[in-house]
Design a protein around this motif. Structure first.
Motif, PDB file in Angstrom:
ATOM      1  N   ILE A 204      28.817 -58.551 -65.103  1.00 35.58           N
ATOM      2  CA  ILE A 204      28.651 -57.009 -64.891  1.00 35.58           C
ATOM      3  C   ILE A 204      29.867 -56.429 -64.445  1.00 35.58           C
ATOM      4  N   THR A 205      30.440 -57.175 -63.407  1.00 38.15           N
ATOM      5  CA  THR A 205      31.542 -56.581 -63.093  1.00 38.15           C
ATOM      6  C   THR A 205      32.960 -56.104 -63.711  1.00 38.15           C
ATOM      7  N   LEU A 260      16.717 -49.069 -53.522  1.00 43.07           N
ATOM      8  CA  LEU A 260      17.459 -49.247 -54.698  1.00 43.07           C
ATOM      9  C   LEU A 260      18.983 -49.589 -54.454  1.00 43.07           C
ATOM     10  N   VAL A 261      19.659 -48.701 -53.636  1.00 43.06           N
ATOM     11  CA  VAL A 261      21.027 -48.812 -53.397  1.00 43.06           C
ATOM     12  C   VAL A 261      21.250 -50.329 -52.635  1.00 43.06           C
ATOM     13  N   ALA A 262      20.269 -50.527 -51.743  1.00 39.74           N
ATOM     14  CA  ALA A 262      20.318 -52.034 -50.946  1.00 39.74           C
ATOM     15  C   ALA A 262      20.212 -53.120 -51.826  1.00 39.74           C
ATOM     16  N   ARG A 263      19.180 -52.726 -53.064  1.00 37.68           N
ATOM     17  CA  ARG A 263      18.862 -53.865 -53.914  1.00 37.68           C
ATOM     18  C   ARG A 263      20.049 -54.275 -54.678  1.00 37.68           C
ATOM     19  N   PHE A 268      26.883 -54.012 -57.656  1.00 37.06           N
ATOM     20  CA  PHE A 268      27.882 -53.105 -57.533  1.00 37.06           C
ATOM     21  C   PHE A 268      28.687 -53.098 -56.373  1.00 37.06           C
ATOM     22  N   GLY A 269      28.219 -53.661 -55.175  1.00 36.84           N
ATOM     23  CA  GLY A 269      28.943 -53.549 -54.102  1.00 36.84           C
ATOM     24  C   GLY A 269      30.258 -54.121 -54.354  1.00 36.84           C
ATOM     25  N   GLY A 270      31.396 -53.841 -53.519  1.00 33.01           N
ATOM     26  CA  GLY A 270      32.543 -54.631 -53.798  1.00 33.01           C
ATOM     27  C   GLY A 270      33.594 -53.802 -54.554  1.00 33.01           C
ATOM     28  N   GLY A 321      28.713 -51.388 -45.627  1.00 30.23           N
ATOM     29  CA  GLY A 321      28.155 -52.764 -45.609  1.00 30.23           C
ATOM     30  C   GLY A 321      28.640 -53.329 -47.017  1.00 30.23           C
ATOM     31  N   SER A 322      28.833 -52.592 -48.043  1.00 31.80           N
ATOM     32  CA  SER A 322      29.047 -53.176 -49.326  1.00 31.80           C
ATOM     33  C   SER A 322      30.572 -53.932 -49.390  1.00 31.80           C
ATOM     34  N   LEU A 323      31.279 -53.294 -48.276  1.00 30.77           N
ATOM     35  CA  LEU A 323      32.710 -53.867 -48.276  1.00 30.77           C
ATOM     36  C   LEU A 323      32.480 -55.316 -48.083  1.00 30.77           C
TER      37      LEU A 323
END
Lengths: 804, 112, 140
Positions: A204-205, A260-263, A268-270, A321-323
């Motif tokens: 996906i990325t 949803l963002v956490a899930r 997507f994080g990063g 945290g997504s970092l």
């Protein structure tokens, strides 16, 4: 079907019984007492998963729903889902208990209230446990709809309807954007399962659709979680009864976006855009919410803006945290894991203290009849218990010890300090903004918490401004906020029990790639004189200062121009779109039957002609045509002549007879074409139809010469000719082509299969009996329609005769 | 024969459409009636004309015309009867209620 | 009614009998020859309509005491029930059955459930057609 599904669908199932409970038992026992068992059962049921999930295990269940479309109600219990599930059912239990005392069983339509509430609860539970992304979406929209119903519960009030519609429009708009994002996700990951998507995150990325999908999904999450600038629906949603506000806007609905963002963080994080959108919008929302909350005079509005602000805080923590996804396993990764951990911790804390505060405000409203700070004051002595709870909740929200808000607030400060030194995504220059904004927002948070507590409960008691005689709330109403307040205090002293069993298991699915270092995630109230503590001390000092002089500077808000507010843009935008679509609709919906028919005919001609052109339809094959006999020609001439008579005559009788002639000629055609059944039927039907026309013409006026403009007639003629030409071409093309073998050979076995020698009849009554059955139903309905049309009007006539 | 029938269908549709677009209710009913005749002809012709005997097995013949369009049309004829009746009654009812059968005067206005 | 309907009335008396007989023939023979529920039903309806045209509505109503709306509904009901009959024997909805039986007078006769279905169709058609015509002609 596993018992988990029964638990999951229990709210929906129980909703069916509620109307009967309300109708038959409500007079003696408040319906809420029965409904109370639903969340309580769910809560107790979910408790059994805590030890399993704490061991790091996950459980999945699968229930086929539409197997042909690959849609299964696949559910998945992991730490994150369980945290939300426990909050939904736990706070749900307390809210229903509270509502029993809040809503009168005599005046209110309780069955509606509890059905909506159960619907909402079921939707939330489904949302947090589904693994199939479309099922998740379905539940997501169901929360929007049920919250619309709940907010508009007192639908007689204009403001309720306005608030309900606003929340629906904004959250459903976001939901639709999210759906588009989900579809892109499915295209990228080639699966419907969220867990498999996370497994395929690597594909996906690097996909082209990555950024569009990310933005669309975030719009969904931000609208739901009332992030700036979509936050405007939340203050208006305060029109809902207070138990609803306590439930939807502290613990559940607004947390759906957070969920949803956490899930989706592992997917997507990063990426820098995810970080900036989630953390950036979050911190802006934090500032905006706290800044706006200070000026509110309505206690509930104050809480609404504080909710917006706190949600922004959680959101920004998730962004930070997504970092960790970017840095991966290692020291830096572990550092930012703490931010996500803090987000989950604060999420829990917020549900407890905000839930209790909403209930406190509800009590104040219920007992005094107003929520206006300017009329309240000095309630401390009248309502000591309520005051205590307010202090606990309010100080926790302000980030003071010894309450759980202090712990998560400290972790928040630590996280924003860490992000300032992250050194990626352009944070080298802008990183310092995070701690600064966070600190300023915290000062305002402190101020509004103090306003909430002290303006309401201290100062001078002015009973003359209140409509009711004030006394402490009944014990039943105090139980729920008391329980929540106790949790607020308990968590401060025993934070690591919560951390170990609930929060760390919830952290694992958010950041699955980072190994958990339990030492980093050990929560302590005291960690030396570090910058975080100094920040808190600064917040308190400046906060007290600002609170003391609040009367002086709060007037500055009045200078803010009204037309610049977000609400103004929403209202104008809504009115504008309505007017716009109205104008467009009015241009073609003229009310003229002829215009509508013209649209249909022109569309018909265009579509057929264009598809003929593009699909090479103009290929005729005249080789296999039947010969023409003299008798055939006679019938053809007869039909055409009779049809023209219908067109040109201006005598009703002539037209009717000519129309009958057309029908009889058609029946002759059927005879010629070896269709005896049709010939017979057409003949009899034509007879009856002619009788029908003759009966009706008595009631209808004479035919007039077709008056009207020549240009109008000409355009009619052109359309008619185009229709005729199109159908002729269609017919010619259709006669020449046989793309498929006729299936009639099957029916020629009629005698063996149906015992009938008349194939047409066999088709009608046996092979295609279903069609015939429905056809006679339609026939009967049409007959009844005629009967009713006539009977109704003659009845009306009789009545009017009687009245005269 | 097929070409002739196609032209007949075209003529019936043209006249039917013209009548449908006219202003008087009765003419509109005539128009819809003509168009349904045209459609029936279209269906039966697309099954093939004079390609065999009547679809009756009892007469000891073989080779039948396509029976399926016939069954379809039989249904269509009867439904068409019901629809015509309904539309007729509707139109004269509307004439009695509104006092006019002019479609231009029977416009629905939004602020009624 | 006008007095000079005598010829019409006398003809009708004969014609109606013929039409009724013919429509029963059409209906019964529909399985093997042209005819069937639709045609049989429609021609019966035509006969009834002829009666109404020739005689006074009230007079006919006195002699034929049938509520045609209910007749139509009964027809639909019969058709649906035959469909359910198939379900009872574990077949698909609307599966028709047929068989041959030796009957006293008729000899070897074919008995089909399709005939019952067709009866439903015929009743629905008669009921609707007559109901429509009656309703309109009563509207004065």
């Amino acid at each position: 079907m596993h018992s988990f599904y029964i638990i999951l669908f229990l709210p929906f199932l129980f909703a069916f019984i509620v109307p009967f409970l309300f109708k038959y038992i409500n007079k003696r026992i408040h319906t809420g007492w029965f409904v109370l068992f639903v969340p309580l059962t769910i809560f107790l049921f979910l408790l059994q998963y805590i030890p399993i999930v704490a061991k790091g295990e996950t459980i999945e269940y699968n229930l086929p729903w539409i197997p042909s479309l690959n849609i299964n109600i696949s559910t998945y219990i992991d730490g994150l889902g369980l945290l939300f599930g426990l909050l939904i059912s736990g706070v749900g239990t307390l809210v229903i208990l509270y509502s029993i005392y809040y809503l009168s069983k005599i005046r209110e339509e309780l069955h509606k209230f509890y059905i909506y509430l159960l619907m909402f609860m079921g939707a939330m539970l489904g949302l947090v446990f589904s693994d199939h992304i479309f099922i998740l979406y379905g539940f997501w929209e169901l929360t929007s709809i049920s919250s619309f119903l709940l907010i508009g519960y007192w639908y007689e009030r204009k403001s309720s309807r306005y608030g309900a519609l606003k929340s629906l429009l904004i959250t459903v708009f976001g939901g639709l954007a999210m759906l588009a994002g989900f579809i892109m996700l499915i295209l990228m990951a080639d699966t419907y399962s969220i867990r498999e998507m996370i497994g395929n995150a690597a594909f996906i990325t690097n996909h082209d659709l990555f950024i569009p999908a990310l933005i669309l999904i975030l719009i969904g999450a931000f609208t739901k979680s009332a992030q700036f600038p979509f936050s405007i629906w939340l203050p208006d949603a305060m029109e809902a009864p207070t138990p609803v506000s306590a439930y939807l806007h502290s613990a559940t609905m607004v947390k759906a976006g957070i969920y949803l963002v956490a899930r989706l963080t592992p997917i997507f994080g990063g990426s820098s855009i995810w970080f900036w959108l989630v953390a950036g919008i979050g911190i802006i929302t934090l500032l905006y919410g706290s800044f706006t909350a200070v000026r509110q005079t309505d206690l509930k509005a104050l809480l609404a803006f504080s909710t917006i602000s706190q949600l922004g805080l959680i959101m920004s923590l998730l962004g930070i945290g997504s970092l960790a996804v970017y840095f991966g396993p290692g020291e830096s990764g572990a550092l930012y894991t703490v931010a996500t951990f803090a987000a989950l911790f604060h999420l829990f804390n917020h549900s407890t203290f905000k839930g209790s505060l909403f209930m406190v405000v509800g009590i104040v409203d219920h007992e005094t009849g107003t929520r206006d700070i300017r009329r309240l004051g000095g309630l401390m002595h009248v309502m000591p218990v309520t005051f205590t709870i307010a202090v606990v909740g309010g100080f926790s929200m302000a980030g003071l010890p010894p309450f759980n808000g202090f712990l998560s607030k400290e972790m928040f400060f630590a996280s924003v300090n860490d992000v300032a030194s992250a050194g990626i995504f352009g944070l080298e220059k802008l990183g310092m903004l995070f701690p600064i904004i966070a600190w300023i927002a915290s000062v305002f948070t402190f101020v509004y918490c103090m306003i909430l507590i002290f303006k309401t409960f201290t100062g001078k008691f002015r009973p003359e401004k209140l409509t009711k005689k004030v006394h402490e709330a009944p014990i039943g109403m105090l139980v729920s906020p008391l329980i929540l307040g106790t949790i607020v205090v308990l968590v401060f002293f025993l934070p690591n029990v919560l951390g170990e069993y609930i929060l760390i298991p919830a952290l694992i699915p958010v950041l699955p790639m980072i190994p958990i270092h339990r030492d980093d995630l050990y929560i302590t109230a005291w960690h030396g004189l570090n910058p975080e503590l100094w920040m808190t001390i600064g917040v308190v000092v400046f906060g007290i200062l600002l609170y003391k002089i609040v009367k002086g500077w709060i007037k500055l808000f009045n200078h803010y121009p009204q037309w610049l507010t977000l609400n103004h843009f929403y209202n104008r935008g809504l009115a504008g779109t309505e007017q716009f679509s109205k104008n467009i609709t009015n241009t073609y919906m003229t009310g003229s039957f002829r215009h509508y028919l013209k649209y249909i005919f022109v569309f018909f001609v265009l579509v057929l002609m264009i598809s003929f052109l593009f699909l090479y339809g103009f290929q005729f094959n005249f080789s296999n045509h039947a010969p023409i006999g003299i008798f055939d020609m006679a019938v053809v001439i007869g039909v055409v002549a009779a049809a023209f008579v219908v067109l040109f005559t201006s005598h009703r009788i002539t037209a009717i007879v000519a129309l009958g002639a057309v029908g009889y000629f058609i029946s002759l055609f059927f005879v010629l074409f070896q269709a005896p059944d049709l010939g017979l039927t057409q003949f009899v039907v034509e007879t009856v139809t002619t009788v029908l026309f003759l009966l009706c013409f008595y009631h209808l006026p004479k035919l007039r010469k077709n008056i009207g403009k020549i240009s109008l007639k000409l355009s009619n003629l052109i359309i008619s000719l185009a229709m005729g030409a199109t159908v002729t071409i269609l017919a010619l093309a259709a006669f020449g082509h046989k793309v498929f073998e006729p299936i009639t050979y099957f029916f020629e076995n009629a005698y063996e299969l149906a015992g009938a020698k008349n194939i047409v009849n066999a088709i009608l009554v046996d092979f295609r009996g279903f069609d015939t059955m429905l056809e006679i139903s339609v026939l009967t309905i049409a007959g009844l329609g005629v009967y009713i049309l006539i009977r109704q009007s003659s009845k009306r006539r009789e009545q009017s005769n009687e009245t005269e | 024969m097929e070409i002739v029938i196609a032209i007949v269908i075209g003529i019936l549709v043209t006249i039917g459409t013209y009548l449908l677009l006219s202003r008087q209710l009765l003419r509109i009913v005539f128009g819809s009636s003509l168009i349904s005749h045209a459609v029936n002809l279209l269906i039966i012709t697309s099954g093939g004309l004079k390609k065999g005997n009547a679809p009756l097995l009892g007469e000891g013949k073989i080779g039948f015309t396509d029976a399926l369009p016939q069954a379809l049309i039989l249904t269509a004829i009867v439904i068409n009867f019901a629809v015509t009746a309904f539309v007729l009654v509707l139109s004269y009812r509307s004439f009695k209620a509104n006092g006019t059968d002019d479609m231009e005067k029977l416009r629905g206005n939004e602020h009624e | 009614m006008k007095p000079n309907d005598v010829i019409l009335q006398s003809v009708t008396k004969v014609a109606v009998v013929i039409i009724f007989t013919f429509s029963i023939y059409l209906f019964m023979n529909g399985h093997h020859n042209p005819g069937g529920g639709f045609i049989g039903g429609l021609s019966t309806a035509a006969a009834v309509v002829l009666l109404y045209l020739a005689f006074d509505i009230e007079k006919v109503r006195e002699n034929i005491r049938i509520d045609f709306k209910k007749l139509a509904a009964l027809g639909v009901l019969i058709a649906v029930c035959t469909g359910l009959g198939g379900v009872l024997f574990g077949e698909e909805f609307l599966t028709q059955a047929f068989g041959y039986k030796e009957l006293p007078i008729f000899g070897k006769t074919e008995l089909t459930s399709a005939l019952i279905f067709d009866t439903g169709v015929a009743l629905a058609v008669i009921g609707t057609a007559v109901n429509i015509i009656l309703s309109i002609s009563e509207d004065r």
